[in-house]
Design a protein around this motif. Structure first.
Motif, PDB file in Angstrom:
ATOM      1  N   UNK A 109       0.738  -1.312   0.050  1.00 50.02           N
ATOM      2  CA  UNK A 109       0.101   0.117   0.110  1.00 50.02           C
ATOM      3  C   UNK A 109       1.040   1.178   0.160  1.00 50.02           C
ATOM      4  N   UNK A 110       0.334   2.271  -0.882  1.00 48.28           N
ATOM      5  CA  UNK A 110       1.242   3.295  -0.677  1.00 48.28           C
ATOM      6  C   UNK A 110       0.443   4.653  -0.178  1.00 48.28           C
ATOM      7  N   UNK A 111      -0.786   4.055   0.447  1.00 44.45           N
ATOM      8  CA  UNK A 111      -1.415   5.269   1.477  1.00 44.45           C
ATOM      9  C   UNK A 111      -2.193   6.179   0.757  1.00 44.45           C
ATOM     10  N   UNK A 112      -2.625   5.825  -0.248  1.00 41.89           N
ATOM     11  CA  UNK A 112      -3.486   6.810  -0.857  1.00 41.89           C
ATOM     12  C   UNK A 112      -4.263   5.934  -2.057  1.00 41.89           C
ATOM     13  N   UNK A 113      -5.487   6.608  -2.228  1.00 39.22           N
ATOM     14  CA  UNK A 113      -6.609   5.724  -2.833  1.00 39.22           C
ATOM     15  C   UNK A 113      -7.099   4.551  -1.858  1.00 39.22           C
ATOM     16  N   UNK A 125       0.941  10.415  -3.275  1.00 41.41           N
ATOM     17  CA  UNK A 125       0.391   9.470  -2.310  1.00 41.41           C
ATOM     18  C   UNK A 125       1.283   9.612  -1.011  1.00 41.41           C
ATOM     19  N   UNK A 126       0.845   9.016   0.018  1.00 41.38           N
ATOM     20  CA  UNK A 126       1.264   9.427   1.569  1.00 41.38           C
ATOM     21  C   UNK A 126       2.262   8.512   1.830  1.00 41.38           C
ATOM     22  N   UNK A 164      -6.756   9.689   1.270  1.00 47.02           N
ATOM     23  CA  UNK A 164      -5.321  10.099   1.293  1.00 47.02           C
ATOM     24  C   UNK A 164      -4.964  10.416   2.855  1.00 47.02           C
ATOM     25  N   UNK A 165      -3.928   9.421   3.098  1.00 49.45           N
ATOM     26  CA  UNK A 165      -3.725   9.277   4.516  1.00 49.45           C
ATOM     27  C   UNK A 165      -2.710  10.015   4.943  1.00 49.45           C
ATOM     28  N   UNK A 166      -2.683  11.036   4.269  1.00 51.30           N
ATOM     29  CA  UNK A 166      -1.412  12.258   4.995  1.00 51.30           C
ATOM     30  C   UNK A 166      -1.512  12.496   6.325  1.00 51.30           C
TER      31      UNK A 166
END
Length: 535
Positions: A156-160, A438-439, A351-353
């Motif tokens: 996972x890239x932590x976005x979408x 991505x976050x 988006x997991x920023x």
């Protein structure tokens, strides 16, 4: 809340753990801790069901209509301009889960997956995702049955959203994935059948709602937050023991100093140290006749350093608790729109920023707690500074004492510095540049466990060194609390009066740091402010 002890729960049902009512948008840290620990039966607040039904009805109307609605009758990501026929809408959702179940690496630990299941259910139950009640009920049925979907930790890239890990979680609910049972991977269909749980079937938008979201990265960060609590409490106890072993001054912990700065974590940490050192004979014996004007920073600046770390961790707790209660899929469903018809609006809550930045702050704090502990070990073995025997051995030269144990601590502190590099500043575009920032929140949170383990081992080495230093000052005793900590260690590890195989002692001392033994010493001190502030 006073630390992170769970609040009292209703009486357990026969054959079940405590009952926890999940009220969407109102999860507390205590409740998350109980879910994380397992054995808690989670029930959905009935008051939220009407909203769930209303949003699901709106999605079903959209699915039956002619207008293109993202994720309902279109493809995903860069394929959003591809229209899908009504007869294939359910298959669209199933294909989404299958195609996105591409994770790799070791499986996520059961406490992390429990949090994922509960937080996803809580998010969907807020009635802004358009799923049917059966989706949420299946999530909770799996959680309450103690089943753990097999979820690879990487991908996972932590976005979408945390797409790959949440897809693996969902695939198990569909009966197509796997569960982790007694450490072994088992086919999901058989496990669900044994538990009496019907495999989930997906309607329009439901697959997308299940995998859009930040529940994996948030669960990983919460897992680290909870795991670091006993380590930080142990760091306070061990840091105070080192102050006494080095015959340091308690003047730097005077509350007037810290009140003038006004940083709340610093104020609290100074109070913790005053309480831990209160009544020490060692300290009283050196109030007069000590020719040192000031102690090294690793002793004197502990409130400033560890207090700043505490403030960062407290802030992270606030961010993570908000995220645990958030709706983070896309598009969002507003069944009570101003036009009376409701609406579906695309946004970017997936988006997991916020989680990435919180996890990065936690990483720096964890690294700094270990870094200042390493400096205290270096100070203790340096006879010119500590005024203890070189390398804390009575026969230096023939014996090397703690010389190389410090080298291990230094290597771990250095490793943590590399791991503390912020993950959130990295971004690789995905989905043919549709998802172009991505976050990296999932890695930001996942790497925290290795850092906690490193810091715990540094503290285990410091505990051995500080206890050794205290014994060179006998017959003087430290404070009651610190003598309790010393006794806990000596029940596991004898004095290092000559060189011996020390690695097993380091492991036993580290276990005292991580398993709550030293935490109980800290928590027994009366009248102290909570380590974690109410959130």
């Amino acid at each position: 809340m006073s630390s992170t002890h769970p609040s009292p729960q209703p009486s357990p049902r026969r054959g079940e753990g405590a009952v926890l009512t999940l009220t969407p948008g109102s999860l507390s840290l205590e409740q998350l801790l109980a879910i994380h620990a397992g054995g808690t039966h989670v029930e959905l607040d009935p008051a939220c069901r009407e909203g769930i039904r209303a949003s699901a009805a709106l999605v079903q109307r959209a699915a039956a209509g002619d207008a293109a609605v993202y994720g309902v009758n279109t493809g995903f990501g860069k394929l959003a301009n591809q229209r899908i026929g009504n007869a294939e809408l359910d298959l669209l959702q199933l294909n989404l889960i299958r195609s996105h179940s591409v994770g790799v690496g070791a499986p996520l630990q059961p406490p992390v997956v429990r949090l994922m299941l509960a937080m996803k259910a809580a998010s969907l139950a807020r009635g802004a995702s358009g799923v049917r009640e059966s989706v949420i009920d299946t999530l909770l049925a799996v959680l309450n049955a103690g089943l753990v979907p097999y979820v690879p930790s990487q991908g996972s890239v932590g976005a979408s959203g945390d797409l790959a890990p949440l897809s693996h979680m969902t695939l198990a609910l569909l009966g197509e994935g796997e569960f982790l049972v007694d450490g072994e991977r088992r086919a999901a269909a058989a496990v669900l059948q044994e538990a009496g749980i019907a495999p989930l079937t997906l309607a329009a938008k439901e697959g997308l709602a299940l995998i859009n979201g930040t529940q994996t990265s948030t669960a990983l960060a919460l897992h680290a937050f909870l795991a670091f609590e006993p380590v930080l409490e142990s760091a306070l106890v061990i840091g105070a023991l080192t102050v006494d072993a080095a015959r340091g001054s308690d003047g730097p912990f005077d509350p007037r100093i810290h009140a003038l700065r006004g940083q709340p974590g610093q104020i609290d940490v100074a109070q913790y140290y005053r309480a831990l050192l209160a009544g020490s004979e060692i300290r009283r014996s050196h109030l007069e006749g000590d020719d040192r004007v000031q102690d090294p920073y690793c002793l004197r600046c502990q409130p400033q350093v560890v207090g700043a770390c505490l403030d960062q961790l407290r802030h992270a707790a606030l961010v993570l608790l908000r995220e645990a209660n958030a709706v983070t899929d896309n598009p969002l469903v507003f069944a009570d729109g101003p036009d009376g018809e409701g609406s579906m609006i695309s946004g970017g809550n997936f988006h997991a920023e916020p989680v990435a930045l919180a996890a990065d702050a936690m990483a720096v704090a964890i690294a700094e707690v270990g870094a200042i502990a390493e400096r205290r070990i270096a100070m203790l073995i340096d006879a010119s500074v500590s005024r203890l025997p070189p390398f804390l051995t009575p026969d230096a030269g023939l014996n090397s004492g703690f010389m190389i144990a410090h080298v291990t601590a230094a290597s771990l502190a250095s490793e943590n510095k590399s791991l503390a590099h912020p993950a959130s500043v990295d971004s690789l575009p995905t989905s043919a540049n549709q998802e172009d920032h991505v976050s990296m929140a999932t890695f930001a949170a996942r790497r925290l466990q290795a850092m906690i383990d490193n810091t715990a081992h540094i503290l285990g080495i410091e505990l051995l060194a500080a206890a050794q230093g205290i014994e060179f000052l006998r017959p003087l005793a430290s404070s009651k609390a610190l003598e309790q900590a010393h006794a806990l260690l000596r029940a596991q590890c004898p004095t290092v009066d000559r060189d011996r195989y020390l690695a097993p002692d380091i492991e036993r001392a580290t276990a005292l740091v991580t398993d709550g033994a030293l935490s109980r010493v800290f928590r027994a001190l009366p009248g102290l402010p909570a380590l974690w502030i109410p959130v």
